[in-house]
Design a protein around this motif. Structure first.
Motif, mmCIF file in Angstrom:
data_model
loop_
_atom_site.group_PDB
_atom_site.id
_atom_site.type_symbol
_atom_site.label_atom_id
_atom_site.label_comp_id
_atom_site.label_asym_id
_atom_site.label_seq_id
_atom_site.Cartn_x
_atom_site.Cartn_y
_atom_site.Cartn_z
ATOM 1 N N UNK A 35 0.859 -1.180 0.000
ATOM 2 C CA UNK A 35 0.000 0.000 0.000
ATOM 3 C C UNK A 35 0.901 1.238 0.000
ATOM 4 N N UNK A 36 0.607 2.199 -0.858
ATOM 5 C CA UNK A 36 1.483 3.378 -0.948
ATOM 6 C C UNK A 36 1.089 4.436 0.086
ATOM 7 N N UNK A 37 2.090 4.922 0.796
ATOM 8 C CA UNK A 37 1.893 6.058 1.710
ATOM 9 C C UNK A 37 2.786 7.175 1.199
ATOM 10 N N UNK A 38 2.231 8.073 0.428
ATOM 11 C CA UNK A 38 3.076 9.076 -0.227
ATOM 12 C C UNK A 38 3.567 10.133 0.765
ATOM 13 N N UNK A 39 4.539 9.740 1.562
ATOM 14 C CA UNK A 39 5.093 10.640 2.564
ATOM 15 C C UNK A 39 6.597 10.408 2.595
ATOM 16 N N UNK A 40 7.347 11.473 2.803
ATOM 17 C CA UNK A 40 8.797 11.310 2.933
ATOM 18 C C UNK A 40 9.281 12.120 4.122
ATOM 19 N N UNK A 41 10.395 11.684 4.694
ATOM 20 C CA UNK A 41 10.983 12.404 5.823
ATOM 21 C C UNK A 41 11.397 13.811 5.385
ATOM 22 N N UNK A 42 11.852 13.936 4.132
ATOM 23 C CA UNK A 42 12.256 15.257 3.627
ATOM 24 C C UNK A 42 11.083 16.240 3.708
ATOM 25 N N UNK A 43 9.906 15.809 3.242
ATOM 26 C CA UNK A 43 8.763 16.738 3.258
ATOM 27 C C UNK A 43 8.324 17.009 4.698
ATOM 28 N N UNK A 44 8.469 16.032 5.578
ATOM 29 C CA UNK A 44 8.113 16.254 6.989
ATOM 30 C C UNK A 44 9.080 17.258 7.624
ATOM 31 N N UNK A 45 10.365 17.128 7.345
ATOM 32 C CA UNK A 45 11.341 18.088 7.896
ATOM 33 C C UNK A 45 11.024 19.507 7.429
ATOM 34 N N UNK A 46 10.662 19.613 6.129
ATOM 35 C CA UNK A 46 10.329 20.944 5.584
ATOM 36 C C UNK A 46 9.104 21.519 6.274
ATOM 37 N N UNK A 47 8.075 20.680 6.433
ATOM 38 C CA UNK A 47 6.842 21.161 7.076
ATOM 39 C C UNK A 47 7.112 21.584 8.506
ATOM 40 N N UNK A 48 7.906 20.794 9.229
ATOM 41 C CA UNK A 48 8.207 21.137 10.632
ATOM 42 C C UNK A 48 8.969 22.458 10.714
ATOM 43 N N UNK A 49 9.887 22.661 9.777
ATOM 44 C CA UNK A 49 10.676 23.902 9.786
ATOM 45 C C UNK A 49 9.776 25.116 9.548
ATOM 46 N N UNK A 50 8.709 24.900 8.745
ATOM 47 C CA UNK A 50 7.790 26.016 8.449
ATOM 48 C C UNK A 50 6.701 26.161 9.510
ATOM 49 N N UNK A 66 0.773 16.203 11.840
ATOM 50 C CA UNK A 66 0.151 15.298 12.798
ATOM 51 C C UNK A 66 -0.262 13.959 12.207
ATOM 52 N N UNK A 67 -0.777 14.003 10.970
ATOM 53 C CA UNK A 67 -1.293 12.759 10.389
ATOM 54 C C UNK A 67 -0.166 11.869 9.840
ATOM 55 N N UNK A 68 1.064 12.386 9.832
ATOM 56 C CA UNK A 68 2.151 11.642 9.178
ATOM 57 C C UNK A 68 3.103 10.958 10.155
ATOM 58 N N UNK A 69 2.943 11.284 11.452
ATOM 59 C CA UNK A 69 3.855 10.748 12.470
ATOM 60 C C UNK A 69 3.046 10.106 13.585
ATOM 61 N N UNK A 70 3.632 9.133 14.249
ATOM 62 C CA UNK A 70 2.997 8.568 15.446
ATOM 63 C C UNK A 70 2.933 9.681 16.499
ATOM 64 N N UNK A 71 1.848 9.748 17.283
ATOM 65 C CA UNK A 71 1.725 10.817 18.288
ATOM 66 C C UNK A 71 2.950 10.897 19.207
ATOM 67 N N UNK A 72 3.499 9.750 19.603
ATOM 68 C CA UNK A 72 4.657 9.774 20.516
ATOM 69 C C UNK A 72 5.892 10.367 19.835
ATOM 70 N N UNK A 73 5.997 10.188 18.534
ATOM 71 C CA UNK A 73 7.138 10.753 17.788
ATOM 72 C C UNK A 73 6.976 12.271 17.691
ATOM 73 N N UNK A 74 5.772 12.703 17.402
ATOM 74 C CA UNK A 74 5.518 14.139 17.320
ATOM 75 C C UNK A 74 5.807 14.805 18.674
ATOM 76 N N UNK A 75 5.369 14.148 19.711
ATOM 77 C CA UNK A 75 5.611 14.636 21.066
ATOM 78 C C UNK A 75 7.111 14.769 21.344
ATOM 79 N N UNK A 76 7.866 13.757 20.940
ATOM 80 C CA UNK A 76 9.326 13.754 21.145
ATOM 81 C C UNK A 76 9.961 14.928 20.387
ATOM 82 N N UNK A 77 9.507 15.122 19.153
ATOM 83 C CA UNK A 77 10.058 16.210 18.326
ATOM 84 C C UNK A 77 9.790 17.562 18.995
ATOM 85 N N UNK A 78 8.566 17.705 19.518
ATOM 86 C CA UNK A 78 8.224 18.981 20.158
ATOM 87 C C UNK A 78 9.029 19.181 21.434
ATOM 88 N N UNK A 79 9.095 18.128 22.237
ATOM 89 C CA UNK A 79 9.824 18.247 23.512
ATOM 90 C C UNK A 79 11.302 18.558 23.324
#
Ligand code: ATP
Length: 214
Positions: A176-191, A196-209
């Motif tokens: 099953x295709x999940x059209x997501x890449x770490x590169x696009x996530x890094x860009x979105x986070x920087x902006x 939220x829909x692309x990361x596990x909640x615990x991972x997002x929490x870790x990134x924020x903390x």
């Protein structure tokens, strides 16, 4: 006769680990009937810049992302080698620990497979593991040259054939295709955009903390 154990080996920079990685790992475990699938964060990638986020943070995020996934494990062995993280060395270590019998299934996307001949001691990889090639958008399996020849010689058509031998076969899979890449996530986070829909909640929490990817 007992069935040969099947161990999946899924390496990546995981910078950060996202739903494309986790859902594909889950699907691969099921499809290939793996006894376990190890996700191995790469410490010092040979073919790309060392990620800005530390290996320890990337390892921690993989651990959080798969904490509730039975049969998915995080394996931090590449962090223990203070050297370029060559897959051939990782497989050799795993063979040393697990012995000759289990089948190791080295998982990679068609993007990575297309460059396989540039990997350190690439011809040794199939002596230690099978290679599972996942279809990825924007890249495809080579149809000419050395790798096309290798596929013609080594390809098996069904996951059930992976337990025939401990290593040496190539299986092509479409998940099953999940059209997501770490590169696009890094860009979105920087902006400051929502991921939220692309990361596990615990991972997002870790990134924020830890204030990563700002
Ligand atoms: P980057 O954008 O930084 O290159 P990435 O999202 O491609 O990162 P990697 O850590 O480089 O992630 O990839 C590790 C492995 O996961 C590779 O084999 C890659 O083909 C695979 N992969 C990456 N994204 C996906 C996805 N959305 N679905 C399935 N597999 C993926």
């Amino acid at each position: 006769m007992t069935r040969r154990a099947l161990i999946g080996v899924f390496g990546g920079t995981f910078d950060p680990v996202h739903i494309g990685h986790v859902q594909s790992a889950r699907e691969l475990k099921q499809l290939l009937q793996l006894d376990e699938l190890r996700l191995l964060p790469c410490h010092r990638p040979p073919h790309r810049a060392t990620p800005g986020v530390s290996s320890e943070d990337r390892l921690a995020m993989v651990g959080l992302a798969i904490a509730d996934e039975p049969g998915l494990l995080v394996d931090g062995r590449e962090l223990k080698r203070d050297a370029i993280s060559y897959t051939v060395d990782t497989l050799s270590e795993l063979r040393g620990e697990l012995g000759e019998q289990p089948a190791l299934c080295l998982i990679m996307g068609t993007d990575a497979f297309a460059n396989l001949t540039q990997w350190h001691r690439w011809q040794a990889l199939l002596t230690m593991a099978h290679i599972i090639v996942m279809a990825r958008p924007d890249s495809s399996v080579p149809t000419s040259g050395e790798l096309a020849k290798l596929i013609a010689e080594r390809r098996v058509s069904s996951p059930s054939q992976l337990s025939d031998q401990p290593a040496g076969s190539i299986l092509l899979v479409s998940l099953t295709a999940y059209p997501v890449s770490a590169t696009s996530i890094r860009r979105s986070l920087a902006k400051g955009d929502s991921v939220e829909s692309l990361l596990a909640p615990a991972v997002l929490n870790y990134i924020e903390q830890h204030r990563l990817y700002r």
